[in-house]
Design a protein around this motif. Sequence first.
Motif, PDB file in Angstrom:
ATOM      1  N   LYS A  95     -35.961  22.524  29.074  1.00 35.66           N
ATOM      2  CA  LYS A  95     -35.926  21.172  29.653  1.00 35.66           C
ATOM      3  C   LYS A  95     -36.069  20.098  28.575  1.00 35.66           C
ATOM      4  O   LYS A  95     -35.529  19.000  28.721  1.00 35.66           O
ATOM      5  N   VAL A  96     -36.821  20.401  27.507  1.00 36.37           N
ATOM      6  CA  VAL A  96     -36.978  19.478  26.382  1.00 36.37           C
ATOM      7  C   VAL A  96     -36.094  19.993  25.255  1.00 36.37           C
ATOM      8  O   VAL A  96     -36.269  21.108  24.768  1.00 36.37           O
ATOM      9  N   LYS A  97     -35.114  19.162  24.875  1.00 35.80           N
ATOM     10  CA  LYS A  97     -34.170  19.509  23.813  1.00 35.80           C
ATOM     11  C   LYS A  97     -34.110  18.352  22.826  1.00 35.80           C
ATOM     12  O   LYS A  97     -34.185  17.187  23.234  1.00 35.80           O
ATOM     13  N   TRP A  98     -33.934  18.675  21.564  1.00 37.76           N
ATOM     14  CA  TRP A  98     -33.849  17.645  20.544  1.00 37.76           C
ATOM     15  C   TRP A  98     -32.992  18.092  19.371  1.00 37.76           C
ATOM     16  O   TRP A  98     -32.654  19.256  19.240  1.00 37.76           O
ATOM     17  N   ARG A  99     -32.663  17.117  18.545  1.00 39.75           N
ATOM     18  CA  ARG A  99     -31.979  17.323  17.269  1.00 39.75           C
ATOM     19  C   ARG A  99     -32.820  16.647  16.206  1.00 39.75           C
ATOM     20  O   ARG A  99     -33.354  15.562  16.430  1.00 39.75           O
ATOM     21  N   VAL A 100     -32.912  17.289  15.053  1.00 38.81           N
ATOM     22  CA  VAL A 100     -33.656  16.703  13.950  1.00 38.81           C
ATOM     23  C   VAL A 100     -32.842  16.848  12.669  1.00 38.81           C
ATOM     24  O   VAL A 100     -32.230  17.892  12.430  1.00 38.81           O
ATOM     25  N   LYS A 101     -32.807  15.771  11.892  1.00 41.46           N
ATOM     26  CA  LYS A 101     -32.129  15.800  10.606  1.00 41.46           C
ATOM     27  C   LYS A 101     -33.178  16.131   9.544  1.00 41.46           C
ATOM     28  O   LYS A 101     -34.152  15.395   9.358  1.00 41.46           O
ATOM     29  N   ALA A 102     -32.979  17.274   8.861  1.00 36.78           N
ATOM     30  CA  ALA A 102     -33.908  17.715   7.820  1.00 36.78           C
ATOM     31  C   ALA A 102     -33.165  18.657   6.881  1.00 36.78           C
ATOM     32  O   ALA A 102     -32.064  19.124   7.194  1.00 36.78           O
ATOM     33  N   ALA A 103     -33.791  18.956   5.769  1.00 33.66           N
ATOM     34  CA  ALA A 103     -33.207  19.894   4.815  1.00 33.66           C
ATOM     35  C   ALA A 103     -33.251  21.314   5.379  1.00 33.66           C
ATOM     36  O   ALA A 103     -33.940  21.580   6.375  1.00 33.66           O
ATOM     37  N   THR A 104     -32.548  22.233   4.758  1.00 37.07           N
ATOM     38  CA  THR A 104     -32.598  23.639   5.170  1.00 37.07           C
ATOM     39  C   THR A 104     -33.868  24.315   4.652  1.00 37.07           C
ATOM     40  O   THR A 104     -34.255  25.363   5.127  1.00 37.07           O
ATOM     41  N   SER A 105     -34.506  23.682   3.679  1.00 37.68           N
ATOM     42  CA  SER A 105     -35.782  24.151   3.140  1.00 37.68           C
ATOM     43  C   SER A 105     -36.808  23.048   3.384  1.00 37.68           C
ATOM     44  O   SER A 105     -36.599  21.909   2.957  1.00 37.68           O
ATOM     45  N   VAL A 106     -37.878  23.361   4.100  1.00 40.25           N
ATOM     46  CA  VAL A 106     -38.872  22.336   4.461  1.00 40.25           C
ATOM     47  C   VAL A 106     -40.278  22.763   4.062  1.00 40.25           C
ATOM     48  O   VAL A 106     -40.561  23.948   3.897  1.00 40.25           O
ATOM     49  N   VAL A 107     -41.144  21.767   3.916  1.00 38.37           N
ATOM     50  CA  VAL A 107     -42.577  21.994   3.754  1.00 38.37           C
ATOM     51  C   VAL A 107     -43.197  21.825   5.127  1.00 38.37           C
ATOM     52  O   VAL A 107     -43.007  20.796   5.777  1.00 38.37           O
ATOM     53  N   ALA A 108     -43.891  22.842   5.586  1.00 42.01           N
ATOM     54  CA  ALA A 108     -44.555  22.788   6.891  1.00 42.01           C
ATOM     55  C   ALA A 108     -46.057  22.836   6.680  1.00 42.01           C
ATOM     56  O   ALA A 108     -46.547  23.265   5.634  1.00 42.01           O
ATOM     57  N   TRP A 109     -46.770  22.407   7.703  1.00 37.85           N
ATOM     58  CA  TRP A 109     -48.226  22.277   7.608  1.00 37.85           C
ATOM     59  C   TRP A 109     -48.918  23.130   8.665  1.00 37.85           C
ATOM     60  O   TRP A 109     -48.561  23.082   9.833  1.00 37.85           O
ATOM     61  N   ARG A 110     -49.901  23.884   8.224  1.00 34.21           N
ATOM     62  CA  ARG A 110     -50.790  24.637   9.115  1.00 34.21           C
ATOM     63  C   ARG A 110     -52.101  23.845   9.118  1.00 34.21           C
ATOM     64  O   ARG A 110     -52.781  23.747   8.108  1.00 34.21           O
ATOM     65  N   CYS A 111     -52.430  23.284  10.256  1.00 31.78           N
ATOM     66  CA  CYS A 111     -53.604  22.421  10.386  1.00 31.78           C
ATOM     67  C   CYS A 111     -54.715  23.165  11.127  1.00 31.78           C
ATOM     68  O   CYS A 111     -54.439  23.940  12.039  1.00 31.78           O
ATOM     69  N   ASN A 146     -35.029  10.283  12.117  1.00 28.88           N
ATOM     70  CA  ASN A 146     -34.304  11.552  11.955  1.00 28.88           C
ATOM     71  C   ASN A 146     -34.479  12.486  13.153  1.00 28.88           C
ATOM     72  O   ASN A 146     -34.060  13.635  13.105  1.00 28.88           O
ATOM     73  N   PHE A 147     -35.104  11.991  14.206  1.00 29.00           N
ATOM     74  CA  PHE A 147     -35.380  12.814  15.379  1.00 29.00           C
ATOM     75  C   PHE A 147     -34.758  12.178  16.608  1.00 29.00           C
ATOM     76  O   PHE A 147     -34.887  10.973  16.833  1.00 29.00           O
ATOM     77  N   PHE A 157     -42.611  19.327  19.599  1.00 35.27           N
ATOM     78  CA  PHE A 157     -42.734  18.228  18.637  1.00 35.27           C
ATOM     79  C   PHE A 157     -43.875  17.338  19.101  1.00 35.27           C
ATOM     80  O   PHE A 157     -44.321  17.418  20.250  1.00 35.27           O
ATOM     81  N   TYR A 158     -44.370  16.498  18.205  1.00 36.47           N
ATOM     82  CA  TYR A 158     -45.362  15.490  18.579  1.00 36.47           C
ATOM     83  C   TYR A 158     -45.447  14.429  17.499  1.00 36.47           C
ATOM     84  O   TYR A 158     -44.847  14.578  16.430  1.00 36.47           O
ATOM     85  N   ILE A 159     -46.144  13.351  17.768  1.00 36.74           N
ATOM     86  CA  ILE A 159     -46.367  12.288  16.789  1.00 36.74           C
ATOM     87  C   ILE A 159     -47.739  12.548  16.167  1.00 36.74           C
ATOM     88  O   ILE A 159     -48.758  12.443  16.852  1.00 36.74           O
ATOM     89  N   PRO A 160     -47.783  12.894  14.878  1.00 38.00           N
ATOM     90  CA  PRO A 160     -49.063  13.258  14.269  1.00 38.00           C
ATOM     91  C   PRO A 160     -49.879  12.047  13.817  1.00 38.00           C
ATOM     92  O   PRO A 160     -49.317  11.007  13.469  1.00 38.00           O
ATOM     93  N   ARG A 161     -51.180  12.208  13.832  1.00 33.24           N
ATOM     94  CA  ARG A 161     -52.086  11.169  13.341  1.00 33.24           C
ATOM     95  C   ARG A 161     -51.799  10.867  11.866  1.00 33.24           C
ATOM     96  O   ARG A 161     -51.857   9.723  11.438  1.00 33.24           O
ATOM     97  N   SER A 162     -51.469  11.890  11.103  1.00 37.86           N
ATOM     98  CA  SER A 162     -51.208  11.715   9.673  1.00 37.86           C
ATOM     99  C   SER A 162     -49.959  10.895   9.404  1.00 37.86           C
ATOM    100  O   SER A 162     -49.831  10.274   8.350  1.00 37.86           O
ATOM    101  N   ASN A 163     -49.027  10.900  10.331  1.00 38.05           N
ATOM    102  CA  ASN A 163     -47.733  10.242  10.159  1.00 38.05           C
ATOM    103  C   ASN A 163     -47.292   9.597  11.471  1.00 38.05           C
ATOM    104  O   ASN A 163     -46.328  10.041  12.094  1.00 38.05           O
ATOM    105  N   PRO A 164     -47.971   8.534  11.902  1.00 36.93           N
ATOM    106  CA  PRO A 164     -47.603   7.911  13.179  1.00 36.93           C
ATOM    107  C   PRO A 164     -46.208   7.288  13.170  1.00 36.93           C
ATOM    108  O   PRO A 164     -45.671   6.967  14.220  1.00 36.93           O
ATOM    109  N   ASP A 165     -45.605   7.167  11.983  1.00 41.52           N
ATOM    110  CA  ASP A 165     -44.237   6.661  11.859  1.00 41.52           C
ATOM    111  C   ASP A 165     -43.218   7.801  11.810  1.00 41.52           C
ATOM    112  O   ASP A 165     -42.042   7.576  11.588  1.00 41.52           O
ATOM    113  N   GLY A 166     -43.687   9.021  12.051  1.00 37.02           N
ATOM    114  CA  GLY A 166     -42.809  10.183  11.982  1.00 37.02           C
ATOM    115  C   GLY A 166     -42.955  11.094  13.178  1.00 37.02           C
ATOM    116  O   GLY A 166     -43.633  10.764  14.159  1.00 37.02           O
ATOM    117  N   VAL A 167     -42.325  12.244  13.080  1.00 39.89           N
ATOM    118  CA  VAL A 167     -42.377  13.261  14.130  1.00 39.89           C
ATOM    119  C   VAL A 167     -42.702  14.592  13.467  1.00 39.89           C
ATOM    120  O   VAL A 167     -42.113  14.944  12.436  1.00 39.89           O
TER     121      VAL A 167
END
Length: 135
Positions: free
Chosen positions: A16-32, A51-52, A85-95
């Motif tokens: 029901k929730v679908k999205w597209r995101v523009k990003a590189a094929t290699s990403v840095v991800a975060w485990r919080c 980009n989302f 997806f969500y809007i993180p506290r660390s990056n309220p201008d991002g996704v």
Amino acid sequence: MESELILHEGGCHCGKVKWRVKAATSVVAWRCNCSDCSMRGNIHFIVPSSNFELLDDSKDFITTYTFGTHTAKHTFCKVCGITSFYIPRSNPDGVAVTVKCVKSGTLDHVEVKSYDGQNWEVSHKKTGIASFSKE
């Protein structure tokens, strides 16, 4: 040299929730290890909000949970409960995009870094995570 950006698609379990995101094929991800991410086992990468893109009528199936400072907007599907997806506290201008919710075939490499959400202010300064949502 930065990688070229491509379109990745993804969404929640029920579709029901679908999205597209523009990003590189290699990403840095975060485990919080904050109280929310650690319970969900979430690993996410961050992109500028421009980009989302939510697709179709996805917004009709999203609900939001906040706590603490209420800066982070933890979105999840009203039907299946998945936070894709969500809007993180660390990056309220991002996704923040949940890595496991990206359709297979477009992410070639995911480097996972740790974010100490239990000591948020120190980790925010130390990791440079805020730069990940900048154009």
